[in-house]
Motif scaffolding. Structure first.
Motif, PDB file in Angstrom:
ATOM      1  N   HIS A 197       0.871  -1.180   0.000  1.00 19.24           N
ATOM      2  CA  HIS A 197       0.000   0.000   0.000  1.00 19.24           C
ATOM      3  C   HIS A 197       0.903   1.224   0.000  1.00 19.24           C
ATOM      4  CE1 HIS A 197      -3.090   2.793   1.830  1.00 19.24           C
ATOM      5  NE2 HIS A 197      -3.844   2.120   0.997  1.00 19.24           N
ATOM      6  N   VAL A 211     -14.324   5.511   0.312  1.00 15.85           N
ATOM      7  CA  VAL A 211     -13.062   6.229   0.550  1.00 15.85           C
ATOM      8  C   VAL A 211     -13.322   7.722   0.721  1.00 15.85           C
ATOM      9  CG1 VAL A 211     -10.850   6.783  -0.527  1.00 15.85           C
ATOM     10  CG2 VAL A 211     -11.794   4.485  -0.741  1.00 15.85           C
ATOM     11  N   ASP A 247      -3.430   0.326  -3.109  1.00 11.50           N
ATOM     12  CA  ASP A 247      -3.864   1.724  -3.058  1.00 11.50           C
ATOM     13  C   ASP A 247      -5.253   1.855  -3.712  1.00 11.50           C
ATOM     14  OD1 ASP A 247      -0.718   3.435  -3.553  1.00 11.50           O
ATOM     15  OD2 ASP A 247      -1.053   1.282  -3.262  1.00 11.50           O
ATOM     16  N   ASN A 248      -6.054   2.787  -3.204  1.00  9.04           N
ATOM     17  CA  ASN A 248      -7.325   3.072  -3.874  1.00  9.04           C
ATOM     18  C   ASN A 248      -7.091   3.681  -5.248  1.00  9.04           C
ATOM     19  OD1 ASN A 248      -9.269   2.355  -1.792  1.00  9.04           O
ATOM     20  ND2 ASN A 248      -8.248   3.960  -0.628  1.00  9.04           N
ATOM     21  N   ASP A 420     -22.722  -5.640   2.060  1.00 10.36           N
ATOM     22  CA  ASP A 420     -21.322  -5.201   2.052  1.00 10.36           C
ATOM     23  C   ASP A 420     -20.539  -5.812   0.910  1.00 10.36           C
ATOM     24  OD1 ASP A 420     -21.260  -5.168   5.621  1.00 10.36           O
ATOM     25  OD2 ASP A 420     -21.448  -3.513   4.215  1.00 10.36           O
TER      26      ASP A 420
HETATM   27  C1  B12 Z   1      -6.541  -5.555   1.055  1.00 12.07           C
HETATM   28  C2  B12 Z   1      -8.042  -5.317   0.942  1.00 12.07           C
HETATM   29  C3  B12 Z   1      -8.885  -6.417   1.041  1.00 12.07           C
HETATM   30  C4  B12 Z   1      -8.394  -7.833   1.312  1.00 12.07           C
HETATM   31  C5  B12 Z   1      -8.375  -8.187   2.826  1.00 12.07           C
HETATM   32  C6  B12 Z   1      -7.458  -7.417   3.669  1.00 12.07           C
HETATM   33  C7  B12 Z   1      -7.372  -7.921   5.094  1.00 12.07           C
HETATM   34  N1  B12 Z   1      -7.557  -7.013   6.014  1.00 12.07           N
HETATM   35  O1  B12 Z   1      -7.091  -9.058   5.357  1.00 12.07           O
HETATM   36  C8  B12 Z   1      -9.491  -8.675   0.616  1.00 12.07           C
HETATM   37  C9  B12 Z   1      -9.105  -8.870  -0.830  1.00 12.07           C
HETATM   38  C10 B12 Z   1      -9.803 -10.022   1.254  1.00 12.07           C
HETATM   39  C11 B12 Z   1     -10.655  -7.686   0.709  1.00 12.07           C
HETATM   40  C12 B12 Z   1     -11.967  -8.092   0.620  1.00 12.07           C
HETATM   41  C13 B12 Z   1     -12.997  -7.202   0.590  1.00 12.07           C
HETATM   42  N2  B12 Z   1     -12.972  -5.869   0.614  1.00 12.07           N
HETATM   43 CO1  B12 Z   1     -11.353  -4.902   0.749  1.00 12.07          CO
HETATM   44  N3  B12 Z   1      -9.866  -3.829   0.666  1.00 12.07           N
HETATM   45  C14 B12 Z   1      -8.584  -4.021   0.713  1.00 12.07           C
HETATM   46  C15 B12 Z   1      -7.787  -2.741   0.386  1.00 12.07           C
HETATM   47  C16 B12 Z   1      -7.477  -2.816  -1.100  1.00 12.07           C
HETATM   48  C17 B12 Z   1      -6.495  -2.487   1.152  1.00 12.07           C
HETATM   49  C18 B12 Z   1      -6.645  -2.485   2.707  1.00 12.07           C
HETATM   50  C19 B12 Z   1      -5.279  -2.128   3.252  1.00 12.07           C
HETATM   51  O2  B12 Z   1      -4.477  -2.986   3.560  1.00 12.07           O
HETATM   52  N4  B12 Z   1      -4.998  -0.811   3.264  1.00 12.07           N
HETATM   53  C20 B12 Z   1      -3.706  -0.329   3.685  1.00 12.07           C
HETATM   54  C21 B12 Z   1      -3.780   0.224   5.104  1.00 12.07           C
HETATM   55  C22 B12 Z   1      -2.459   0.803   5.535  1.00 12.07           C
HETATM   56  O3  B12 Z   1      -4.727   1.301   5.048  1.00 12.07           O
HETATM   57  P1  B12 Z   1      -6.011   1.239   5.976  1.00 12.07           P
HETATM   58  O4  B12 Z   1      -6.597  -0.101   5.946  1.00 12.07           O
HETATM   59  O5  B12 Z   1      -6.863   2.376   5.606  1.00 12.07           O
HETATM   60  O6  B12 Z   1      -5.420   1.496   7.446  1.00 12.07           O
HETATM   61  C23 B12 Z   1      -5.209   2.769   7.962  1.00 12.07           C
HETATM   62  C24 B12 Z   1      -6.462   3.362   8.601  1.00 12.07           C
HETATM   63  O7  B12 Z   1      -7.682   2.883   8.086  1.00 12.07           O
HETATM   64  C25 B12 Z   1      -6.288   3.091  10.069  1.00 12.07           C
HETATM   65  N5  B12 Z   1      -6.655   1.768  10.556  1.00 12.07           N
HETATM   66  C26 B12 Z   1      -7.048   0.691   9.868  1.00 12.07           C
HETATM   67  N6  B12 Z   1      -7.230  -0.358  10.674  1.00 12.07           N
HETATM   68  C27 B12 Z   1      -6.950   0.081  11.945  1.00 12.07           C
HETATM   69  C28 B12 Z   1      -6.992  -0.559  13.188  1.00 12.07           C
HETATM   70  C29 B12 Z   1      -6.661   0.185  14.328  1.00 12.07           C
HETATM   71  C30 B12 Z   1      -6.702  -0.502  15.680  1.00 12.07           C
HETATM   72  C31 B12 Z   1      -6.310   1.560  14.231  1.00 12.07           C
HETATM   73  C32 B12 Z   1      -5.956   2.332  15.451  1.00 12.07           C
HETATM   74  C33 B12 Z   1      -6.257   2.211  12.993  1.00 12.07           C
HETATM   75  C34 B12 Z   1      -6.584   1.456  11.871  1.00 12.07           C
HETATM   76  O8  B12 Z   1      -4.890   3.268  10.226  1.00 12.07           O
HETATM   77  C35 B12 Z   1      -4.243   2.623   9.139  1.00 12.07           C
HETATM   78  C36 B12 Z   1      -2.913   3.297   8.898  1.00 12.07           C
HETATM   79  O9  B12 Z   1      -3.094   4.654   8.579  1.00 12.07           O
HETATM   80  C37 B12 Z   1      -8.867  -1.653   0.716  1.00 12.07           C
HETATM   81  C38 B12 Z   1      -8.696  -0.314   0.008  1.00 12.07           C
HETATM   82  C39 B12 Z   1      -7.524   0.487   0.626  1.00 12.07           C
HETATM   83  N7  B12 Z   1      -6.701   0.980  -0.231  1.00 12.07           N
HETATM   84  O10 B12 Z   1      -7.398   0.602   1.811  1.00 12.07           O
HETATM   85  C40 B12 Z   1     -10.146  -2.383   0.286  1.00 12.07           C
HETATM   86  C41 B12 Z   1     -11.504  -2.054   1.008  1.00 12.07           C
HETATM   87  C42 B12 Z   1     -11.257  -1.812   2.463  1.00 12.07           C
HETATM   88  N8  B12 Z   1     -12.277  -3.253   0.807  1.00 12.07           N
HETATM   89  C43 B12 Z   1     -13.504  -3.003   0.576  1.00 12.07           C
HETATM   90  C44 B12 Z   1     -14.512  -3.980   0.375  1.00 12.07           C
HETATM   91  C45 B12 Z   1     -15.924  -3.480   0.083  1.00 12.07           C
HETATM   92  C46 B12 Z   1     -14.215  -5.351   0.422  1.00 12.07           C
HETATM   93  C47 B12 Z   1     -15.197  -6.471   0.119  1.00 12.07           C
HETATM   94  C48 B12 Z   1     -16.510  -6.385   0.867  1.00 12.07           C
HETATM   95  C49 B12 Z   1     -15.380  -6.501  -1.395  1.00 12.07           C
HETATM   96  C50 B12 Z   1     -16.375  -7.525  -1.871  1.00 12.07           C
HETATM   97  N9  B12 Z   1     -17.310  -7.124  -2.607  1.00 12.07           N
HETATM   98  O11 B12 Z   1     -16.290  -8.635  -1.530  1.00 12.07           O
HETATM   99  C51 B12 Z   1     -14.406  -7.749   0.512  1.00 12.07           C
HETATM  100  C52 B12 Z   1     -14.797  -8.423   1.830  1.00 12.07           C
HETATM  101  C53 B12 Z   1     -14.261  -7.675   3.003  1.00 12.07           C
HETATM  102  C54 B12 Z   1     -14.289  -8.506   4.239  1.00 12.07           C
HETATM  103  N10 B12 Z   1     -14.844  -7.905   5.233  1.00 12.07           N
HETATM  104  O12 B12 Z   1     -13.833  -9.612   4.322  1.00 12.07           O
HETATM  105  C55 B12 Z   1     -13.784  -1.529   0.534  1.00 12.07           C
HETATM  106  C56 B12 Z   1     -14.541  -1.061   1.817  1.00 12.07           C
HETATM  107  C57 B12 Z   1     -15.626  -0.081   1.404  1.00 12.07           C
HETATM  108  C58 B12 Z   1     -16.520   0.272   2.562  1.00 12.07           C
HETATM  109  N11 B12 Z   1     -17.811   0.260   2.320  1.00 12.07           N
HETATM  110  O13 B12 Z   1     -16.047   0.567   3.639  1.00 12.07           O
HETATM  111  C59 B12 Z   1     -12.397  -0.912   0.337  1.00 12.07           C
HETATM  112  C60 B12 Z   1     -12.223   0.456   0.938  1.00 12.07           C
HETATM  113  C61 B12 Z   1     -12.172  -0.814  -1.193  1.00 12.07           C
HETATM  114  C62 B12 Z   1     -12.988   0.311  -1.854  1.00 12.07           C
HETATM  115  N12 B12 Z   1     -12.287   1.247  -2.363  1.00 12.07           N
HETATM  116  O14 B12 Z   1     -14.154   0.295  -1.840  1.00 12.07           O
HETATM  117  N13 B12 Z   1     -10.233  -6.428   0.849  1.00 12.07           N
END
Ligand code: B12
Length: 502
Positions: A197, A211, A247-248, A420
């Motif tokens: 990412h 997002v 990345d988004n 979802d």
């Molecule tokens: C990798 C990923 C997956 C992976 C699973 C990842 C895992 N966690 O094991 C897979 C491919 C399985 C997946 C599946 C799905 N996903 Co997905 N996924 C992503 C993706 C591309 C990257 C997530 C990631 O690693 N980001 C990198 C980290 C660093 O960023 P972050 O998560 O935002 O974390 C930051 C903050 O959010 C925060 N934070 C996050 N978690 C925590 C926890 C704590 C304790 C704290 C303090 C802070 C914090 O701090 C972090 C650092 O700054 C995101 C999009 C994105 N770019 O984020 C979509 C996303 C999250 N997914 C999405 C969706 C919809 C799904 C699915 C439902 C899709 C589908 N139709 O099936 C499925 C099922 C999800 C499920 N619940 O199982 C959507 C969520 C939309 C929404 N309505 O909220 C996203 C946003 C994509 C999009 N653009 O729409 N996904």
């Protein structure tokens, strides 16, 4: 020494195929060296709750941090967080990620989540732990939500900070909890696929995208050199041979993409990322050619709709149009980069006939895309509202009777899990005839053009399923394709990348 350790939990997601859990790993990086932390990954644990409890029984822990996306992850996040509250009442429960950031109130009013980190947590999380460990107030910490006398307090969102200033991800420490090799899985791109990412947010405000409420059209990306250093490290240390950029919107900056391509091209690695059609269509031919030479095999694009009117209705912004979606599919073919076009169907419509007409129009448009470039991968989502307050689309959805669950545990209802997964959201304007039409077309399309990303399919299987679907696709007869559904389910065990990732 009062307990200060943090346990970070990545609940199991849809496919159980583990990828590097960047959400919790980046949060761990934000406290690394200051607070002790452990990671529990639901994708690699048969009994994650027991694993978590065994850590807490060791003592020394004070914080339970859980990352939550909507959908399947909720099935572990909700019951396990509740159980932590019941069995370890001194532990402070903190949720972060897309779901709690978009639905903070229902999460906090559950009574077993104490804090929500709203958006990126790289500064908010360590600041929260500092305040809690020093017994100080949290109200000065930005990007936080919590209850005060039963009312939600949402502090101002922090300005989006530079990704380059963030600490390196502690891959070697993660490797102590789960072998990195387990995270570098086989995919269409390679044998050992790295999930990476490299940027926050997106510069656009599409009204159907979760997002937007979090990043509000802000974007910030890591520099090409830093990305390259990390990838090279994972290649040399753990044998990573391909990259999925999570990345988004990876391709916002042509300059960054070109700089990265120049660096990575000598590594012989395939890679994939997400982009916008209008942004990439402004790239020079030389940039696209260099990206292909550097290993860029496929790019995910939010095409959304062939209708310029609908693209406007959903605030797609930029210059994207139906004709550009077609011409760009043709253009990308010249560079041997596979476009992966996602479409969103099932918008709020004035009645079933209008909805059926919209779907018919999108089906015909998707067929034109396939004529323009038969290699185009097609992903079909059904519109599931996200809280883009004030957008014409979300307001129309609410007018037509849409509302989110009011209790956290109601999100566990299978209907909401389907919601979802954006496959059958049961929104008020969607009738079974409309969803049926979408699903049946998707079945015939996936049979006639099986995805290249399902690497287990043999050439013979691909030819056979295509043959079985050809009369239906040629004649446009998609009704009740049970024979194809059965072949996909029982013979091919067909994988859909949008649900299961690569
Ligand atoms: C990798 C990923 C997956 C992976 C699973 C990842 C895992 N966690 O094991 C897979 C491919 C399985 C997946 C599946 C799905 N996903 Co997905 N996924 C992503 C993706 C591309 C990257 C997530 C990631 O690693 N980001 C990198 C980290 C660093 O960023 P972050 O998560 O935002 O974390 C930051 C903050 O959010 C925060 N934070 C996050 N978690 C925590 C926890 C704590 C304790 C704290 C303090 C802070 C914090 O701090 C972090 C650092 O700054 C995101 C999009 C994105 N770019 O984020 C979509 C996303 C999250 N997914 C999405 C969706 C919809 C799904 C699915 C439902 C899709 C589908 N139709 O099936 C499925 C099922 C999800 C499920 N619940 O199982 C959507 C969520 C939309 C929404 N309505 O909220 C996203 C946003 C994509 C999009 N653009 O729409 N996904």
């Amino acid at each position: 020494m009062p307990p200060q350790k943090a346990l970070l939990f990545n609940p199991r997601s849809a496919n159980h195929k583990a990828r590097i859990p960047n959400s919790v790993l980046q949060v761990a990086a934000s406290i690394d060296g200051r607070y002790e932390w452990v990671i529990v990954d639901g994708n690699l644990e048969d009994a994650p709750q027991e694993k978590i409890f065994s850590y807490f029984r060791q003592g020394g822990f004070r914080y339970f941090g859980c990352t939550v996306m909507p959908g399947p992850q909720l099935k572990q996040a909700i019951p396990i967080t509740k159980a932590v509250r019941e069995h370890f009442p001194d532990i402070i429960n903190i949720w972060g990620g897309y779901f709690p950031s978009n639905h903070p109130e229902v999460v906090l009013k559950s009574g077993y989540v104490d804090f929500v980190v709203n958006g990126p947590g790289d500064y908010a999380f360590p600041q929260l732990l500092d305040a809690l460990s020093e017994g100080k107030s949290c109200e000065h910490i930005q990007s936080l939500a919590f209850l005060k006398n039963g009312t939600m307090v949402k502090t101002p969102k922090a300005a989006l900070y530079a990704y380059d200033e963030l600490p390196p991800l502690p891959y070697d420490k993660l490797n102590r909890f789960y072998s990195l090799h387990k995270y570098l899985g086989r995919s269409f791109l390679g044998e050992r696929t790295i999930a990476y990412h490299s940027s926050f947010g997106c510069p656009f405000r599409c009204a159907f995208c979760a997002v937007v409420p979090i990043y509000e059209a802000r974007w910030n990306g890591k520099s090409a050199d830093k990305i390259y250093q990390d990838v090279k490290y994972l290649k040399e240390t753990y044998g990573g041979d391909a990259i999925e950029f999570h990345d988004n919107n990876f391709f916002v900056s042509e300059k960054r993409t070109v700089a990265f391509s120049e660096l990575i091209k000598k590594e012989g690695m395939n890679w994939w990322g997400e982009a916008r059609i209008d942004t990439l269509d402004r790239y020079q031919d030389s940039s696209l050619a260099l990206m292909r030479e550097a290993g860029c095999r496929m790019i995910f694009f939010g095409a959304e709709s062939g209708s310029d009117q609908l693209l406007q209705f959903m605030d797609k912004g930029g210059k994207q149009s139906g004709s550009q979606i077609l011409s760009f599919a043709r253009r990308l073919r010249r560079f041997d980069i596979i476009p992966e076009y996602s479409f969103v169907l099932g918008w709020p419509a004035a009645g079933e006939q209008e909805a059926l007409r919209q779907v018919e129009a999108e089906i015909n448009f998707i067929r034109k895309v396939k004529e323009a470039n038969p290699d185009t991968e097609i992903i079909i989502y059904v519109y599931s509202p996200v809280p883009t307050e004030g957008s014409e689309m979300f307001e129309k959805a609410k007018q037509q009777g849409f509302s989110f669950p009011r209790k956290l545990e109601d999100w566990l209802d299978p209907a909401w899990e389907n919601f979802d997964l954006r496959k059958n959201p049961l929104t008020p304007w969607l009738t079974p005839r409309v969803t049926g039409k979408i699903r049946n077309f998707e079945t015939v399309l996936n049979a006639y053009y099986p995805t290249v990303s399902d690497i287990k399919l043999s050439g013979r299987q691909r030819r056979a399923i295509r043959m079985a679907a050809s009369w239906r696709y040629q004649l446009g007869l998609y009704g009740f394709p049970y024979e194809l559904k059965a072949l996909q389910r029982f013979w091919l065990k067909y994988r859909q990348p949008e649900v299961e990732g690569f």
